[in-house]
Design a protein around this motif. Structure first.
Motif, short mmCIF file in Angstrom:
data_model
loop_
_atom_site.label_atom_id
_atom_site.label_comp_id
_atom_site.label_asym_id
_atom_site.label_seq_id
_atom_site.Cartn_x
_atom_site.Cartn_y
_atom_site.Cartn_z
N ARG A 26 0.10 28.22 -50.19
CA ARG A 26 -0.52 28.37 -48.86
C ARG A 26 -1.14 29.76 -48.70
NH1 ARG A 26 4.29 25.57 -47.42
NH2 ARG A 26 5.28 27.50 -46.69
N VAL A 29 -4.49 29.89 -50.56
CA VAL A 29 -5.53 29.18 -49.81
C VAL A 29 -5.96 30.00 -48.60
CG1 VAL A 29 -6.02 27.13 -48.43
CG2 VAL A 29 -4.89 26.90 -50.65
N ASP A 33 -9.72 31.41 -47.83
CA ASP A 33 -10.44 31.19 -46.57
C ASP A 33 -10.90 32.51 -45.96
OD1 ASP A 33 -9.92 28.52 -46.90
OD2 ASP A 33 -8.68 28.30 -45.11
N LEU A 71 -9.54 23.56 -53.49
CA LEU A 71 -9.13 23.48 -52.10
C LEU A 71 -8.95 22.03 -51.65
CD1 LEU A 71 -11.38 26.23 -50.49
CD2 LEU A 71 -8.91 26.33 -50.85
N ARG A 72 -9.86 21.17 -52.08
CA ARG A 72 -9.76 19.76 -51.69
C ARG A 72 -8.54 19.09 -52.33
NH1 ARG A 72 -8.64 16.05 -48.84
NH2 ARG A 72 -9.53 13.98 -49.14
N GLN A 75 -5.45 20.27 -50.55
CA GLN A 75 -5.43 19.65 -49.22
C GLN A 75 -5.05 18.18 -49.31
OE1 GLN A 75 -9.31 18.97 -47.26
NE2 GLN A 75 -8.53 20.24 -45.60
N ARG A 76 -5.61 17.50 -50.28
CA ARG A 76 -5.39 16.06 -50.42
C ARG A 76 -3.92 15.72 -50.66
NH1 ARG A 76 -7.65 12.60 -55.55
NH2 ARG A 76 -6.99 10.52 -54.87
N ASP A 78 -1.38 17.64 -49.72
CA ASP A 78 -0.56 18.28 -48.67
C ASP A 78 0.14 19.55 -49.12
OD1 ASP A 78 -1.21 16.27 -46.79
OD2 ASP A 78 0.34 14.96 -47.59
N ALA A 80 -1.64 22.59 -48.92
CA ALA A 80 -2.20 23.61 -48.04
C ALA A 80 -3.42 23.05 -47.33
CB ALA A 80 -2.59 24.86 -48.83
N GLU A 81 -3.70 23.57 -46.15
CA GLU A 81 -4.86 23.17 -45.37
C GLU A 81 -5.86 24.31 -45.31
OE1 GLU A 81 -5.98 20.44 -43.87
OE2 GLU A 81 -4.30 19.22 -44.57
N THR A 82 -7.08 24.05 -45.71
CA THR A 82 -8.13 25.04 -45.59
C THR A 82 -8.80 24.92 -44.22
OG1 THR A 82 -10.21 25.83 -46.52
CG2 THR A 82 -9.80 23.47 -46.66
N THR A 83 -9.31 26.03 -43.72
CA THR A 83 -10.05 26.02 -42.45
C THR A 83 -11.55 25.81 -42.67
OG1 THR A 83 -10.32 28.43 -42.55
CG2 THR A 83 -8.38 27.59 -41.40
#
Length: 398
Positions: A26, A29, A33, A71-72, A75-76, A78, A80-83
């Motif tokens: 996290r 990532v 960002d 990043l994808r 994210q896919r 779960d 980490a989430e990118t902004t």
């Protein structure tokens, strides 16, 4: 001598912690960002990544396309989430590459250079289609893959083996018959250029040679071909390749390494002995783990454990650093199921994260690329959590 001791460093004594590993992913990532410089500048390239290139780098290997891919994927699953708006950036990345390609200046590049998977527009379009589903990107990508069928490089980075992977990816994603036909046609063309001894000849950067390595030679080409072959064809190809790897291995005291090109001595053209994914035993093990003789598989994987992690000169990345070497352990774990190898992979993961942190503090910023930077490490660490060992991009379409 199988390796240069000065190229490696002692392992950190940080025990494996999934909680700590997830937090580090996290953090990588979030740093990526925060370092984004807008839709004209994207990310500042590391000096090595941008060497003789045009900033910002856009390609899959060390540029924006690789960052967006990582990043994808994180994210896919779960982690980490990118902004960031990945689809918008992927489309913009295509525009930037077409305005000013980031090829190395002063180098003799294989033609057509723009069709390369890792360093050209093919990888950029593959990521752009994945993130946008824009049919124009698919059509442009189809034309590039077809144009690259007879590229003189005959290796993954620039040549038909790499664009074969792109066709395989599009076939798996779309189930469109045109991609099925194109991947079969590309595979047939590639197989037709394999010589009587089982090798391909690479014509790259003004040189002509035969290579064993994942990005530039035999094991990478075989890896790209296997999804296209029937059982008998696949067995014949892997049986001969395993024999070549047995013939070319240098074995000492239960450890094994391979030269980058088939010859008796380990040093490459520059005199260096390498133990990394892109040249040496980790890459051979990671790419050929399905069919490599078990004794050689273990000897090849023991070497990077014996050496310890690569030093900060090589860094933590998946191309020539700690995470790339760790993938050899994950592959042995996948094949044999011995927990020892998962433990070793996770030890390398904690060391790679320590290297990422050290270098970020030293430089005042992260390294924003897939093969050479922090995001490749994040993907490796995620594989140590899931125990899957899916080497980025090259392993994702079996």
């Amino acid at each position: 001598m199988l390796y240069r001791p000065e190229a490696f460093e002692p392992m950190v004594d940080t025990p494996w912690s999934e909680e700590r590993a997830r937090a580090a992913i996290r953090e990588i990532v979030a740093d990526t960002d925060a370092a984004f410089r807008g839709q004209r500048l994207f990310w500042k390239a590391h000096e090595w990544d941008g060497w003789h290139g045009t900033s910002p780098m856009k390609n899959l290997y060390v540029g924006t396309a690789g960052v967006l891919w990582a990043l994808r994927r994180l994210q896919r699953f779960d982690y980490a989430e990118t902004t960031l708006d990945l689809s918008k950036l992927a489309a913009r990345n295509v525009e930037l590459f077409r305005q000013r390609a980031d090829f190395m200046k002063g180098m003799k590049l294989p033609s057509p250079a723009e069709a390369a998977l890792l360093t050209g527009e093919t990888g950029i379009l593959l990521v752009a289609w994945w993130l946008t589903q824009n049919p124009e990107f698919a059509d442009d990508l189809f034309a590039l893959v077809r144009a690259n069928m007879d590229n003189e490089a005959d290796e993954v980075m620039w040549g038909a083996p790499g664009t074969l992977l792109a066709a395989q990816a599009m076939w798996s994603w779309t189930n469109e018959e045109r991609w099925n036909a194109l991947r079969k046609e590309t595979a047939a063309a590639l197989l037709s250029r394999r010589d009587a001894e089982g090798y391909w000849t690479q014509r790259l950067y003004g040189q002509e040679f035969r290579s064993l390595t994942p990005p530039h030679g035999l094991v990478g080409n075989v890896q790209m071909l296997l999804p296209l072959l029937g059982d008998d064809e696949a067995y014949a190809l892997t049986d001969r390749t395993a024999a070549i790897l047995a013939e070319t291995a240098v074995v000492e005291g239960g450890l094994a390494n391979w030269p980058p090109r088939p010859r008796p001595e380990l040093p490459g053209p520059d005199g260096q002995i390498r133990v990394q994914w892109c040249a040496g035993s980790p890459g051979i093990v990671a790419s050929a783990f399905r069919y490599l003789d078990e004794e050689l598989l273990l000897a090849g994987a023991e070497l990077p454990w014996h050496t310890g992690p690569p030093s900060l000169e090589k860094g933590p990345g998946i191309c020539h650093g700690t995470a790339g070497n760790g993938y050899a352990f994950l592959k042995v774990y996948w094949r044999l199921g011995h927990e020892l190898w998962l433990d070793r992979a996770r030890s390398f993961a904690m060391h790679a994260l320590a290297q990422v942190d050290h270098l970020r503090r030293e430089r005042g910023r992260g390294r924003y690329s897939l093969w050479t930077g922090d995001l490749g490490v994040a993907l490796y660490v995620s594989d140590c959590i899931s125990t899957t060992g899916i080497y980025p991009v090259l392993d994702e379409f079996w």
